[in-house]
Design a protein around this motif. Structure first.
Motif, PDB file in Angstrom:
ATOM      1  N   ALA A 184      44.503  53.355  40.870  1.00 46.72           N
ATOM      2  CA  ALA A 184      43.768  54.596  40.600  1.00 46.72           C
ATOM      3  C   ALA A 184      44.695  55.687  40.079  1.00 46.72           C
ATOM      4  O   ALA A 184      44.350  56.420  39.146  1.00 46.72           O
ATOM      5  N   ILE A 185      45.874  55.785  40.642  1.00 47.52           N
ATOM      6  CA  ILE A 185      46.827  56.804  40.212  1.00 47.52           C
ATOM      7  C   ILE A 185      47.310  56.526  38.789  1.00 47.52           C
ATOM      8  O   ILE A 185      47.379  57.438  37.951  1.00 47.52           O
ATOM      9  N   ASN A 186      47.628  55.272  38.482  1.00 50.47           N
ATOM     10  CA  ASN A 186      48.071  54.951  37.125  1.00 50.47           C
ATOM     11  C   ASN A 186      46.979  55.185  36.089  1.00 50.47           C
ATOM     12  O   ASN A 186      47.248  55.690  34.996  1.00 50.47           O
ATOM     13  N   VAL A 187      45.747  54.840  36.424  1.00 51.85           N
ATOM     14  CA  VAL A 187      44.654  55.027  35.471  1.00 51.85           C
ATOM     15  C   VAL A 187      44.351  56.512  35.285  1.00 51.85           C
ATOM     16  O   VAL A 187      44.234  56.998  34.153  1.00 51.85           O
ATOM     17  N   THR A 188      44.243  57.272  36.379  1.00 53.96           N
ATOM     18  CA  THR A 188      43.952  58.704  36.224  1.00 53.96           C
ATOM     19  C   THR A 188      45.125  59.454  35.608  1.00 53.96           C
ATOM     20  O   THR A 188      44.934  60.412  34.860  1.00 53.96           O
ATOM     21  N   THR A 224      52.884  56.025  38.702  1.00 56.45           N
ATOM     22  CA  THR A 224      53.639  55.186  39.630  1.00 56.45           C
ATOM     23  C   THR A 224      54.012  53.824  39.045  1.00 56.45           C
ATOM     24  O   THR A 224      53.812  52.803  39.690  1.00 56.45           O
ATOM     25  N   MET A 225      54.551  53.794  37.874  1.00 58.76           N
ATOM     26  CA  MET A 225      54.846  52.501  37.270  1.00 58.76           C
ATOM     27  C   MET A 225      55.856  51.699  38.090  1.00 58.76           C
ATOM     28  O   MET A 225      55.723  50.477  38.192  1.00 58.76           O
ATOM     29  N   SER A 226      56.833  52.352  38.666  1.00 55.90           N
ATOM     30  CA  SER A 226      57.795  51.602  39.472  1.00 55.90           C
ATOM     31  C   SER A 226      57.120  51.021  40.712  1.00 55.90           C
ATOM     32  O   SER A 226      57.395  49.886  41.107  1.00 55.90           O
ATOM     33  N   THR A 227      56.211  51.760  41.310  1.00 57.23           N
ATOM     34  CA  THR A 227      55.462  51.251  42.445  1.00 57.23           C
ATOM     35  C   THR A 227      54.569  50.095  42.009  1.00 57.23           C
ATOM     36  O   THR A 227      54.465  49.081  42.708  1.00 57.23           O
ATOM     37  N   PHE A 228      53.944  50.233  40.866  1.00 58.69           N
ATOM     38  CA  PHE A 228      53.122  49.150  40.316  1.00 58.69           C
ATOM     39  C   PHE A 228      53.951  47.872  40.172  1.00 58.69           C
ATOM     40  O   PHE A 228      53.520  46.798  40.589  1.00 58.69           O
ATOM     41  N   SER A 229      55.128  47.986  39.606  1.00 59.61           N
ATOM     42  CA  SER A 229      55.991  46.813  39.406  1.00 59.61           C
ATOM     43  C   SER A 229      56.363  46.177  40.741  1.00 59.61           C
ATOM     44  O   SER A 229      56.305  44.952  40.896  1.00 59.61           O
ATOM     45  N   TYR A 230      56.748  47.005  41.694  1.00 59.20           N
ATOM     46  CA  TYR A 230      57.115  46.489  43.014  1.00 59.20           C
ATOM     47  C   TYR A 230      55.929  45.776  43.669  1.00 59.20           C
ATOM     48  O   TYR A 230      56.072  44.693  44.224  1.00 59.20           O
ATOM     49  N   GLU A 231      54.752  46.402  43.624  1.00 60.69           N
ATOM     50  CA  GLU A 231      53.589  45.810  44.270  1.00 60.69           C
ATOM     51  C   GLU A 231      53.194  44.491  43.615  1.00 60.69           C
ATOM     52  O   GLU A 231      52.797  43.546  44.293  1.00 60.69           O
ATOM     53  N   PHE A 232      53.330  44.414  42.292  1.00 57.36           N
ATOM     54  CA  PHE A 232      53.045  43.154  41.600  1.00 57.36           C
ATOM     55  C   PHE A 232      54.009  42.056  42.068  1.00 57.36           C
ATOM     56  O   PHE A 232      53.586  40.953  42.425  1.00 57.36           O
ATOM     57  N   VAL A 233      55.298  42.365  42.063  1.00 52.29           N
ATOM     58  CA  VAL A 233      56.303  41.382  42.494  1.00 52.29           C
ATOM     59  C   VAL A 233      56.079  40.993  43.949  1.00 52.29           C
ATOM     60  O   VAL A 233      56.154  39.815  44.315  1.00 52.29           O
ATOM     61  N   ASN A 234      55.783  41.968  44.793  1.00 50.47           N
ATOM     62  CA  ASN A 234      55.556  41.694  46.211  1.00 50.47           C
ATOM     63  C   ASN A 234      54.355  40.768  46.419  1.00 50.47           C
ATOM     64  O   ASN A 234      54.413  39.842  47.227  1.00 50.47           O
ATOM     65  N   GLY A 251      52.790  35.027  47.682  1.00 52.37           N
ATOM     66  CA  GLY A 251      51.928  33.912  47.304  1.00 52.37           C
ATOM     67  C   GLY A 251      50.509  34.308  46.954  1.00 52.37           C
ATOM     68  O   GLY A 251      49.634  33.454  46.839  1.00 52.37           O
ATOM     69  N   GLN A 252      50.257  35.591  46.765  1.00 50.52           N
ATOM     70  CA  GLN A 252      48.922  36.075  46.418  1.00 50.52           C
ATOM     71  C   GLN A 252      48.817  36.194  44.895  1.00 50.52           C
ATOM     72  O   GLN A 252      48.653  37.272  44.339  1.00 50.52           O
ATOM     73  N   PHE A 253      48.903  35.032  44.252  1.00 53.20           N
ATOM     74  CA  PHE A 253      48.992  34.992  42.797  1.00 53.20           C
ATOM     75  C   PHE A 253      47.751  35.542  42.108  1.00 53.20           C
ATOM     76  O   PHE A 253      47.867  36.283  41.130  1.00 53.20           O
ATOM     77  N   SER A 254      46.574  35.204  42.606  1.00 54.46           N
ATOM     78  CA  SER A 254      45.362  35.688  41.948  1.00 54.46           C
ATOM     79  C   SER A 254      45.233  37.206  42.074  1.00 54.46           C
ATOM     80  O   SER A 254      44.818  37.879  41.129  1.00 54.46           O
ATOM     81  N   LEU A 255      45.605  37.760  43.226  1.00 53.16           N
ATOM     82  CA  LEU A 255      45.592  39.221  43.378  1.00 53.16           C
ATOM     83  C   LEU A 255      46.617  39.870  42.449  1.00 53.16           C
ATOM     84  O   LEU A 255      46.333  40.899  41.831  1.00 53.16           O
ATOM     85  N   ALA A 256      47.789  39.269  42.360  1.00 47.75           N
ATOM     86  CA  ALA A 256      48.845  39.821  41.502  1.00 47.75           C
ATOM     87  C   ALA A 256      48.407  39.841  40.040  1.00 47.75           C
ATOM     88  O   ALA A 256      48.558  40.854  39.349  1.00 47.75           O
ATOM     89  N   VAL A 257      47.850  38.743  39.574  1.00 44.20           N
ATOM     90  CA  VAL A 257      47.400  38.663  38.183  1.00 44.20           C
ATOM     91  C   VAL A 257      46.225  39.612  37.949  1.00 44.20           C
ATOM     92  O   VAL A 257      46.159  40.291  36.923  1.00 44.20           O
ATOM     93  N   SER A 258      45.309  39.688  38.909  1.00 42.78           N
ATOM     94  CA  SER A 258      44.189  40.610  38.802  1.00 42.78           C
ATOM     95  C   SER A 258      44.673  42.057  38.716  1.00 42.78           C
ATOM     96  O   SER A 258      44.174  42.844  37.911  1.00 42.78           O
ATOM     97  N   TYR A 259      45.636  42.392  39.541  1.00 46.23           N
ATOM     98  CA  TYR A 259      46.209  43.742  39.544  1.00 46.23           C
ATOM     99  C   TYR A 259      46.872  44.052  38.209  1.00 46.23           C
ATOM    100  O   TYR A 259      46.670  45.124  37.626  1.00 46.23           O
ATOM    101  N   MET A 260      47.667  43.117  37.707  1.00 51.87           N
ATOM    102  CA  MET A 260      48.338  43.299  36.421  1.00 51.87           C
ATOM    103  C   MET A 260      47.306  43.484  35.313  1.00 51.87           C
ATOM    104  O   MET A 260      47.402  44.413  34.507  1.00 51.87           O
ATOM    105  N   ALA A 261      46.304  42.624  35.290  1.00 53.10           N
ATOM    106  CA  ALA A 261      45.310  42.668  34.223  1.00 53.10           C
ATOM    107  C   ALA A 261      44.492  43.958  34.250  1.00 53.10           C
ATOM    108  O   ALA A 261      44.293  44.585  33.202  1.00 53.10           O
ATOM    109  N   THR A 262      44.025  44.345  35.430  1.00 51.21           N
ATOM    110  CA  THR A 262      43.213  45.567  35.488  1.00 51.21           C
ATOM    111  C   THR A 262      44.031  46.791  35.125  1.00 51.21           C
ATOM    112  O   THR A 262      43.544  47.697  34.440  1.00 51.21           O
ATOM    113  N   THR A 263      45.279  46.837  35.533  1.00 53.08           N
ATOM    114  CA  THR A 263      46.130  47.972  35.174  1.00 53.08           C
ATOM    115  C   THR A 263      46.382  48.008  33.667  1.00 53.08           C
ATOM    116  O   THR A 263      46.285  49.066  33.037  1.00 53.08           O
ATOM    117  N   MET A 264      46.684  46.862  33.089  1.00 51.02           N
ATOM    118  CA  MET A 264      46.994  46.807  31.662  1.00 51.02           C
ATOM    119  C   MET A 264      45.772  47.083  30.790  1.00 51.02           C
ATOM    120  O   MET A 264      45.903  47.522  29.659  1.00 51.02           O
TER     121      MET A 264
END
Length: 123
Positions: free
Chosen positions: A38-42, A77-87, A92-105
């Motif tokens: 939400a922060i990155n989009v707004t 919060t791009m640095s936070t976004f990157s950390y959260e994606f890697v985390n 092992g939450q690959f589908s959440l990670a990819v979903s997060y990356m895709a929706t942000t991008m």
């Protein structure tokens, strides 16, 4: 003088980011990082609006710097976004990670474009 304006904008952006993060996290019980999304989009919406708006209205360079580099830089919060994606990947939450990356991008650039459009309606 520019550094003062940067600091004012940066502090305001950081405080809003922190408060919004707490607020969203208060009703978010999933591991998906909704607050950062939400922060990155707004923030993208705000930066898009401001960059277009400032091309059409009279404003001092200091105010522009305070609101764009200062506020939007402190708020997004791009640095936070990157950390959260890697985390998410490391957990092992690959589908959440990819979903997060895709929706942000998808939504952050669209929000920036919407900001340009909104500014075009204002000026």
């Amino acid at each position: 003088m520019k550094y003062l304006f940067l600091a004012i904008g940066g502090v305001a952006g950081v405080i809003l980011r922190y408060q919004l993060g707490i607020w969203i996290s208060g009703w978010n019980s999933t591991p998906f990082p909704w607050a950062t999304l939400a922060i990155n989009v707004t923030g993208s919406l705000a930066l898009g609006f401001l960059m277009r708006y400032f091309t059409s209205v009279s404003s001092t360079p200091e105010v522009q710097l305070m609101l764009t580099t200062g506020f939007c830089g402190g708020y997004t919060t791009m640095s936070t976004f990157s950390y959260e994606f890697v985390n998410l990947m490391l957990e092992g939450q690959f589908s959440l990670a990819v979903s997060y990356m895709a929706t942000t991008m998808v939504f952050a650039p669209l929000a920036c474009l919407a900001g340009f459009a909104l500014a075009g309606m204002v000026v």
